[in-house]
Design a protein around this motif. Structure first.
Motif, PDB file in Angstrom:
ATOM      1  N   ALA A   1       1.088  -1.387   0.297  1.00 35.57           N
ATOM      2  CA  ALA A   1       0.087   0.452  -0.062  1.00 35.57           C
ATOM      3  C   ALA A   1       1.153   1.200  -0.500  1.00 35.57           C
ATOM      4  O   ALA A   1       0.241   2.152  -0.664  1.00 35.57           O
ATOM      5  CB  ALA A   1      -1.174   0.123   1.246  1.00 35.57           C
ATOM      6  N   ALA A   2       1.881   0.838   0.093  1.00 36.51           N
ATOM      7  CA  ALA A   2       2.921   2.082   0.784  1.00 36.51           C
ATOM      8  C   ALA A   2       3.899   2.454  -0.181  1.00 36.51           C
ATOM      9  O   ALA A   2       4.437   3.999  -0.978  1.00 36.51           O
ATOM     10  CB  ALA A   2       4.432   2.204   1.610  1.00 36.51           C
TER      11      ALA A   2
ATOM     12  N   LEU B   1       6.538   9.679   4.358  1.00 33.79           N
ATOM     13  CA  LEU B   1       7.810   9.462   3.547  1.00 33.79           C
ATOM     14  C   LEU B   1       8.129   9.612   2.584  1.00 33.79           C
ATOM     15  O   LEU B   1       8.872  10.187   1.661  1.00 33.79           O
ATOM     16  CB  LEU B   1       8.368   8.707   5.090  1.00 33.79           C
ATOM     17  N   GLN B   2       7.517   8.210   1.563  1.00 35.63           N
ATOM     18  CA  GLN B   2       7.123   8.335   0.452  1.00 35.63           C
ATOM     19  C   GLN B   2       6.424   9.615  -0.372  1.00 35.63           C
ATOM     20  O   GLN B   2       7.354   9.802  -1.894  1.00 35.63           O
ATOM     21  CB  GLN B   2       6.164   7.075  -0.259  1.00 35.63           C
ATOM     22  N   GLU B   3       5.516  10.402  -0.070  1.00 37.54           N
ATOM     23  CA  GLU B   3       5.499  11.736  -0.326  1.00 37.54           C
ATOM     24  C   GLU B   3       6.681  12.148  -0.260  1.00 37.54           C
ATOM     25  O   GLU B   3       6.572  13.602  -1.060  1.00 37.54           O
ATOM     26  CB  GLU B   3       4.572  12.483  -0.073  1.00 37.54           C
TER      27      GLU B   3
ATOM     28  N   ALA C   1      12.001   6.082  -0.308  1.00 39.82           N
ATOM     29  CA  ALA C   1      11.562   4.171  -0.957  1.00 39.82           C
ATOM     30  C   ALA C   1      12.185   3.390  -0.066  1.00 39.82           C
ATOM     31  O   ALA C   1      13.239   3.618   0.120  1.00 39.82           O
ATOM     32  CB  ALA C   1      11.236   4.210  -1.799  1.00 39.82           C
ATOM     33  N   VAL C   2      10.977   2.301   0.231  1.00 41.62           N
ATOM     34  CA  VAL C   2      11.254   0.930   1.020  1.00 41.62           C
ATOM     35  C   VAL C   2      12.649   1.090   0.293  1.00 41.62           C
ATOM     36  O   VAL C   2      12.206  -0.309  -1.014  1.00 41.62           O
ATOM     37  CB  VAL C   2       9.411   0.250   1.348  1.00 41.62           C
ATOM     38  N   ALA C   3      13.289   0.117   0.862  1.00 42.07           N
ATOM     39  CA  ALA C   3      14.225  -0.577   0.149  1.00 42.07           C
ATOM     40  C   ALA C   3      14.654  -2.115   0.645  1.00 42.07           C
ATOM     41  O   ALA C   3      14.927  -2.891   0.334  1.00 42.07           O
ATOM     42  CB  ALA C   3      16.074  -0.482   0.455  1.00 42.07           C
ATOM     43  N   ASP C   4      13.842  -1.914   2.423  1.00 40.18           N
ATOM     44  CA  ASP C   4      14.328  -3.456   2.339  1.00 40.18           C
ATOM     45  C   ASP C   4      13.093  -3.674   3.774  1.00 40.18           C
ATOM     46  O   ASP C   4      12.616  -2.040   4.316  1.00 40.18           O
ATOM     47  CB  ASP C   4      15.272  -4.146   2.137  1.00 40.18           C
TER      48      ASP C   4
ATOM     49  N   THR D   1       0.245   2.604  12.189  1.00 36.86           N
ATOM     50  CA  THR D   1      -0.064   3.545  11.533  1.00 36.86           C
ATOM     51  C   THR D   1       1.333   3.783  11.347  1.00 36.86           C
ATOM     52  O   THR D   1       2.159   4.611  10.691  1.00 36.86           O
ATOM     53  CB  THR D   1       0.754   4.208  12.919  1.00 36.86           C
ATOM     54  N   LEU D   2       2.208   2.712  10.327  1.00 31.91           N
ATOM     55  CA  LEU D   2       3.133   2.111   9.763  1.00 31.91           C
ATOM     56  C   LEU D   2       3.089   2.749   8.422  1.00 31.91           C
ATOM     57  O   LEU D   2       3.911   3.604   7.678  1.00 31.91           O
ATOM     58  CB  LEU D   2       3.710   1.324   9.959  1.00 31.91           C
TER      59      LEU D   2
END
Length: 443
Positions: free
Chosen positions: A123-124, A412-414, A418-421, A404-405
């Motif tokens: 979703a993120a 943070l994405q905005e 980006a999620v690396a792991d 909440t995560l």
């Protein structure tokens, strides 16, 4: 001339009585697990949540609550059990509110939590929609808790029942370390004699890495020194009476030598009963190692540790040579953390700030790496500040609440991260609670 009184009719019609609850036995097929561990079925075009039921099971259930959009039912029988169903080992399971998943095999519990984290990540970020599950950090499925907070009322010492303020008496809990269970079995009678039949109290047990178990009591009313000393004498090693606090008058203080919490094989944190420490030592140590692998602390570089507590992550980062700024709220706690860092000769500066207030959040301009470990409320204000930062390049977010995560990852994405792991850490086996670690880098 007399004034005329005007009376307003305040009569309210009586509320219609609620319709009687349907007591019919429902035959349900369980489709999936909800985030809280309850089985999810459908009946009469409505979702029905059934505690204790598992996916692919056929069960008999009965309504306990009906709502506009969903219903809740209690499990009566399982006519077609799932392959992953196991027998719970606790005699008060499903009465005590501490566990929700003892009837689910442990590998399936781990997979369930990995899938929950996977949905949050999907979703993120569009980059995390693959079918690959996040890796998992695990430890012992039982006997993992080094501390416990029990309630006492009307002569009963135990944990709160499910969805209730009633207590379930406990003298042995399969989630607790053996030393804590030994203290419970040896000391419950003495505690009950001290508190009496009508008292209301909280009893905290904390295990030190040297095997000592501190007992701290918070109770209503006054604390009497002589009776407190009698209780202290009755406790059997490894237990000792740390303190008794009352809602009135002065507290009684016993042995206050600090307990020790091992964050690694080489490092231990001094702590007092009531301080926040992660309940699962083995999983916490693996989490620290994972954070170190992602952050790669280098000698002399500055790393910010938000919601640092007593220094759970700060100590490891500083031991690797980094300069660390640890930020949290609580002057006494931070003072003790600072004393520990000084005694170890580590470069850690602890600062007191309310991290839920954006005006109190200060980012060090030379800090490119950030670790945050917030409580269940998450870190919305901090993430908004981090998202606007031009210097922070790497974030490790340690979360204990998926909702909440998800909210904070979107922020943070905005901001260009980006999620690396990501890794699921099973801090609380046999429960639905989900701990996770997410590594983010700026695009």
């Amino acid at each position: 001339m007399s004034k005329q009184r005007h009376h307003i009719n305040t009569f309210k019609p009586a509320k219609k009585p609620k319709p009687a609850l349907d007591t019919a036995v429902l035959k349900l097929h369980i489709d999936s697990l909800a985030d809280d561990g309850r089985g999810v079925a459908r009946h009469d075009n409505k979702v029905v949540f059934v505690g204790g039921a598992l996916p692919n099971e056929t069960v008999d259930a009965q309504y306990v609550r009906r709502h506009k959009r969903y219903d809740e039912a209690t499990l009566l029988a399982v006519s077609k059990p799932a392959e992953q169903r196991v027998d719970a080992i606790c005699p008060v399971y499903q009465r005590c509110g501490g566990c929700q998943l003892q009837h689910l095999s442990y590998p399936s519990q781990v997979s369930f939590k990995q899938q929950r984290l996977q949905r949050v990540l999907a979703a993120a970020s569009a980059n995390t929609e693959s079918a690959t599950l996040p890796a998992a950090i695990t430890g012992s499925e039982f006997g993992y808790r080094h501390r416990a907070r029990l309630s006492y009322h009307n002569g009963v010492l135990g944990f709160k029942a499910q969805a209730s303020h009633n207590l379930v008496g406990v003298e042995n809990c399969p989630l607790l370390a053996a030393e804590l269970n030994a203290v419970l079995s040896q000391s419950t009678a003495a505690i009950a004699e001290f508190l009496g039949d009508k008292a209301t109290a909280e009893v905290v047990l904390s295990l030190s890495d040297d095997g000592r178990v501190a007992l701290k009591i918070k109770k209503e009313g006054f604390v009497y020194a002589k009776r407190s000393a009698v209780l202290a004498d009755k406790l059997v090693a490894p237990a000792f009476l740390h303190s008794i606090e009352g809602s009135k008058g002065a507290a009684w203080r016993g042995e206050n030598a600090p307990l020790r919490y091992p964050v690694s094989e080489a490092l231990s944190l001094p702590f007092q009963p009531g301080d926040f420490t992660q309940v699962n030592i083995a999983v916490n140590q693996q989490m620290i190692q994972q954070c170190m692998a992602w952050l790669k602390p280098e000698s002399g570089e500055l790393i910010s540790d938000y919601f640092c507590g007593l220094g759970n992550f700060s100590l490891a980062l500083a031991s690797a040579g980094a300069r660390v700024v640890g930020v949290d709220v609580g002057e006494a706690m931070l003072r003790r953390a600072s004393q520990q860092a000084k005694a170890l000769g580590l470069a850690i500066e602890y600062r007191n700030a309310d991290l839920f207030d954006a005006e109190n959040i200060v980012l060090d301009v030379t800090s490119q790496k950030v670790l945050l470990d917030p409580p269940r409320a998450g870190a919305k204000a901090l993430c908004e500040v981090l998202a606007q930062s031009k210097t922070v390049q790497t974030i490790v977010y340690v979360s204990c609440d998926p909702a909440t995560l998800a909210r904070d990852l979107a922020i943070l994405q905005e901001g260009g991260f980006a999620v690396a792991d990501a890794v699921m850490a099973d801090m609380f086996p046999q429960t639905y609670h989900l701990e996770s670690l997410v590594h983010l880098t700026r695009n």
